[in-house]
Design a protein around this motif. Structure first.
Motif, PDB file in Angstrom:
ATOM      1  N   ASP A 171       0.809  -1.273   0.006  1.00 36.30           N
ATOM      2  CA  ASP A 171       0.084  -0.079   0.082  1.00 36.30           C
ATOM      3  C   ASP A 171       0.834   1.413   0.018  1.00 36.30           C
ATOM      4  N   LEU A 172       2.036   1.128   0.438  1.00 34.34           N
ATOM      5  CA  LEU A 172       3.035   2.209   0.435  1.00 34.34           C
ATOM      6  C   LEU A 172       3.986   2.409  -0.725  1.00 34.34           C
ATOM      7  N   HIS A 173       3.729   1.489  -1.889  1.00 28.06           N
ATOM      8  CA  HIS A 173       4.679   1.503  -2.755  1.00 28.06           C
ATOM      9  C   HIS A 173       4.590   3.030  -3.585  1.00 28.06           C
ATOM     10  N   SER A 174       3.402   3.238  -3.845  1.00 30.74           N
ATOM     11  CA  SER A 174       3.306   4.515  -4.670  1.00 30.74           C
ATOM     12  C   SER A 174       3.829   5.570  -4.024  1.00 30.74           C
ATOM     13  N   ALA A 175       3.504   5.651  -2.714  1.00 26.28           N
ATOM     14  CA  ALA A 175       3.940   7.011  -1.935  1.00 26.28           C
ATOM     15  C   ALA A 175       5.531   6.854  -1.570  1.00 26.28           C
ATOM     16  N   PHE A 176       6.226   5.675  -1.746  1.00 21.50           N
ATOM     17  CA  PHE A 176       7.397   5.609  -1.455  1.00 21.50           C
ATOM     18  C   PHE A 176       8.211   5.907  -3.125  1.00 21.50           C
ATOM     19  N   LEU A 177       7.371   5.662  -4.099  1.00 15.89           N
ATOM     20  CA  LEU A 177       8.068   5.883  -5.241  1.00 15.89           C
ATOM     21  C   LEU A 177       8.091   7.348  -5.500  1.00 15.89           C
ATOM     22  N   ARG A 178       6.954   8.130  -5.056  1.00 13.25           N
ATOM     23  CA  ARG A 178       6.894   9.342  -5.472  1.00 13.25           C
ATOM     24  C   ARG A 178       7.930  10.388  -4.548  1.00 13.25           C
ATOM     25  N   ILE A 209       7.806  -7.852  -3.559  1.00  8.12           N
ATOM     26  CA  ILE A 209       8.944  -7.246  -4.262  1.00  8.12           C
ATOM     27  C   ILE A 209       8.726  -6.995  -5.626  1.00  8.12           C
ATOM     28  N   GLN A 210       8.054  -7.963  -6.287  1.00 12.00           N
ATOM     29  CA  GLN A 210       7.804  -7.808  -7.580  1.00 12.00           C
ATOM     30  C   GLN A 210       6.652  -6.735  -7.724  1.00 12.00           C
ATOM     31  N   ALA A 211       5.741  -6.645  -6.971  1.00 13.88           N
ATOM     32  CA  ALA A 211       4.864  -5.576  -7.190  1.00 13.88           C
ATOM     33  C   ALA A 211       5.385  -4.076  -7.034  1.00 13.88           C
ATOM     34  N   PHE A 212       6.583  -3.905  -6.240  1.00 11.43           N
ATOM     35  CA  PHE A 212       7.238  -2.745  -6.238  1.00 11.43           C
ATOM     36  C   PHE A 212       8.033  -2.528  -7.616  1.00 11.43           C
ATOM     37  N   LEU A 213       8.628  -3.709  -8.104  1.00 15.87           N
ATOM     38  CA  LEU A 213       9.279  -3.608  -9.603  1.00 15.87           C
ATOM     39  C   LEU A 213       8.299  -3.383 -10.596  1.00 15.87           C
ATOM     40  N   ASN A 214       7.073  -3.726 -10.501  1.00 17.00           N
ATOM     41  CA  ASN A 214       5.913  -3.605 -11.504  1.00 17.00           C
ATOM     42  C   ASN A 214       5.620  -1.977 -11.486  1.00 17.00           C
ATOM     43  N   ALA A 215       5.544  -1.490 -10.102  1.00 23.15           N
ATOM     44  CA  ALA A 215       4.935  -0.191 -10.017  1.00 23.15           C
ATOM     45  C   ALA A 215       6.256   0.713 -10.592  1.00 23.15           C
ATOM     46  N   VAL A 216       7.622   0.240 -10.364  1.00 24.41           N
ATOM     47  CA  VAL A 216       8.576   1.312 -11.172  1.00 24.41           C
ATOM     48  C   VAL A 216       8.384   1.287 -12.745  1.00 24.41           C
ATOM     49  N   GLN A 217       8.208   0.063 -13.276  1.00 20.89           N
ATOM     50  CA  GLN A 217       8.082   0.125 -14.710  1.00 20.89           C
ATOM     51  C   GLN A 217       6.874   0.702 -15.044  1.00 20.89           C
ATOM     52  N   ASP A 218       5.576   0.682 -14.377  1.00 26.44           N
ATOM     53  CA  ASP A 218       4.426   1.283 -14.923  1.00 26.44           C
ATOM     54  C   ASP A 218       4.480   2.842 -14.830  1.00 26.44           C
ATOM     55  N   ARG A 219       5.381   3.326 -13.838  1.00 21.23           N
ATOM     56  CA  ARG A 219       5.570   4.722 -13.481  1.00 21.23           C
ATOM     57  C   ARG A 219       6.460   5.503 -14.856  1.00 21.23           C
ATOM     58  N   ARG A 220       7.233   4.730 -15.308  1.00 24.09           N
ATOM     59  CA  ARG A 220       8.168   4.944 -16.356  1.00 24.09           C
ATOM     60  C   ARG A 220       9.206   6.060 -16.086  1.00 24.09           C
ATOM     61  N   LEU A 221       9.431   6.437 -14.845  1.00 25.55           N
ATOM     62  CA  LEU A 221      10.284   7.436 -14.638  1.00 25.55           C
ATOM     63  C   LEU A 221      11.803   7.155 -14.269  1.00 25.55           C
ATOM     64  N   VAL A 262      17.403  -9.170  -1.677  1.00 25.63           N
ATOM     65  CA  VAL A 262      17.336  -8.535  -3.259  1.00 25.63           C
ATOM     66  C   VAL A 262      17.914  -7.261  -3.277  1.00 25.63           C
ATOM     67  N   SER A 263      18.507  -7.126  -3.993  1.00 20.86           N
ATOM     68  CA  SER A 263      19.438  -5.871  -4.260  1.00 20.86           C
ATOM     69  C   SER A 263      19.007  -5.011  -5.608  1.00 20.86           C
ATOM     70  N   ILE A 264      18.410  -3.726  -5.362  1.00 18.41           N
ATOM     71  CA  ILE A 264      17.727  -3.245  -6.423  1.00 18.41           C
ATOM     72  C   ILE A 264      18.557  -1.844  -6.952  1.00 18.41           C
ATOM     73  N   THR A 265      18.872  -1.693  -7.788  1.00 21.64           N
ATOM     74  CA  THR A 265      19.689  -0.257  -8.192  1.00 21.64           C
ATOM     75  C   THR A 265      18.867   0.260  -9.454  1.00 21.64           C
ATOM     76  N   MET A 266      18.563   1.521  -9.361  1.00 22.57           N
ATOM     77  CA  MET A 266      17.808   2.129 -10.344  1.00 22.57           C
ATOM     78  C   MET A 266      18.110   3.595 -10.440  1.00 22.57           C
ATOM     79  N   GLY A 267      17.860   4.164 -11.530  1.00 21.54           N
ATOM     80  CA  GLY A 267      18.223   5.613 -12.047  1.00 21.54           C
ATOM     81  C   GLY A 267      17.367   6.231 -12.883  1.00 21.54           C
ATOM     82  N   TRP A 268      17.406   7.486 -13.096  1.00 23.80           N
ATOM     83  CA  TRP A 268      16.391   8.202 -14.234  1.00 23.80           C
ATOM     84  C   TRP A 268      16.367   7.435 -15.430  1.00 23.80           C
ATOM     85  N   ARG A 269      15.304   7.604 -16.088  1.00 23.18           N
ATOM     86  CA  ARG A 269      15.309   6.847 -17.432  1.00 23.18           C
ATOM     87  C   ARG A 269      15.997   7.981 -18.530  1.00 23.18           C
TER      88      ARG A 269
END
Length: 269
Positions: A171-178, A209-221, A262-269
């Motif tokens: 439930d906090l994935h979207s807020a965390f991503l923002r 964890i996969q739900a968070f990865l999906n949210a990252v990809q859906d937002r496309r930032l 799980v180690s996740i590294t990401m940056g801007w598109r």
């Protein structure tokens, strides 16, 4: 003297059962030592209404981050006057405090939910370990848009954001991503690109964890640069065993799942 987690230690010793918390007694002292530094931490507590934050522990992912700070590759920011590092959901603050204590080229901000008891413990941990002003604490609720206190400390945003075990609540994935999107320094191509570095214990649940990865990809930032499973050993001098991320693994038992992060590294598109 460091408090001892008798039940946790017994599970690990008797049943080869990896503990996912290294200190779970609010107010107790947790001591972390490596070849570079020793950090003494007060294990935080929260008000009863905030127990669901699960902040009253030092979790396996925080220790993993501390053991493997080199994986952040902070040296690639060496041309900057100061490397601005933010730890979200810091809890006791182990990784962020260790970074501030072992590097003289960083300015670290540690943040967690604005619970008075939690923030008081985090402030105490910074004060008892850092004396040069290179680390500050900012209370912050991801579901709000009030990021002004961060901009006072780092007007251009943060070069590196780290977080340990912050993905367990879908439930906090979207807020965390923002929050990540608001606080990461706007990027420019090159070797000093700003980055987000997350570590989550598999006790969080693979589909969470996969739900968070999906949210990252859906937002496309953000672009996911690296998503791997790493065995959560605590020997900083060895190269940790890695394997590819899989949302499902056949015949994976609880004991095996606890032994990996799980180690996740990401940056801007």
């Amino acid at each position: 003297m460091e408090d001892v987690e008798i039940f946790s230690d017994s599970l690990s010793t008797l049943y080869n059962y990896t503990a996912i918390t290294l200190s779970s007694n609010p107010g107790s002292t947790f001591t972390y030592t490596n070849e570079s530094a020793t950090v003494h931490l007060k294990t935080p507590d929260t008000k009863p209404e905030n127990w669901s934050l699960h902040a009253s522990s030092v979790w396996i992912s925080a220790v993993f981050l501390a053991d493997h700070i080199r994986l952040l590759d902070l040296d690639r920011y060496g041309h900057l006057p100061k490397i601005h590092v933010l730890e979200l959901g810091a809890g006791a603050g182990l990784p962020g405090i260790l970074i501030a204590k072992t590097r003289d080229d960083v300015q670290v901000v540690l943040s967690d939910y604005p619970d008075e008891e939690l923030i008081d413990a985090l402030n105490q941990n910074v004060a008892s370990n850092i004396s040069d002003g290179s680390a500050q604490v900012v209370p912050y609720d991801w579901t709000t848009d009030n990021i002004a206190p961060f901009h006072v400390l780092s007007p251009d945003g943060f070069d590196v954001i780290i977080a340990a075990d912050t993905l367990w609540n879908v439930d906090l994935h979207s807020a965390f991503l923002r929050s990540l999107e608001s606080l990461l320094r706007p990027d420019a191509d090159g070797p000093s690109s700003s980055s987000v570095n997350l570590v989550a214990g598999l006790h969080t649940g693979r589909w969470t964890i996969q739900a968070f990865l999906n949210a990252v990809q859906d937002r496309r930032l953000f672009r996911l640069h690296r998503v791997v499973e790493i065995r959560a050993n605590f020997d900083e001098d060895t190269t940790p065993e890695e394997r590819s991320w899989e949302v499902e693994r056949e015949d994976e038992g609880e004991s095996d799942r606890r032994a990996w992060v799980v180690s996740i590294t990401m940056g801007w598109r």
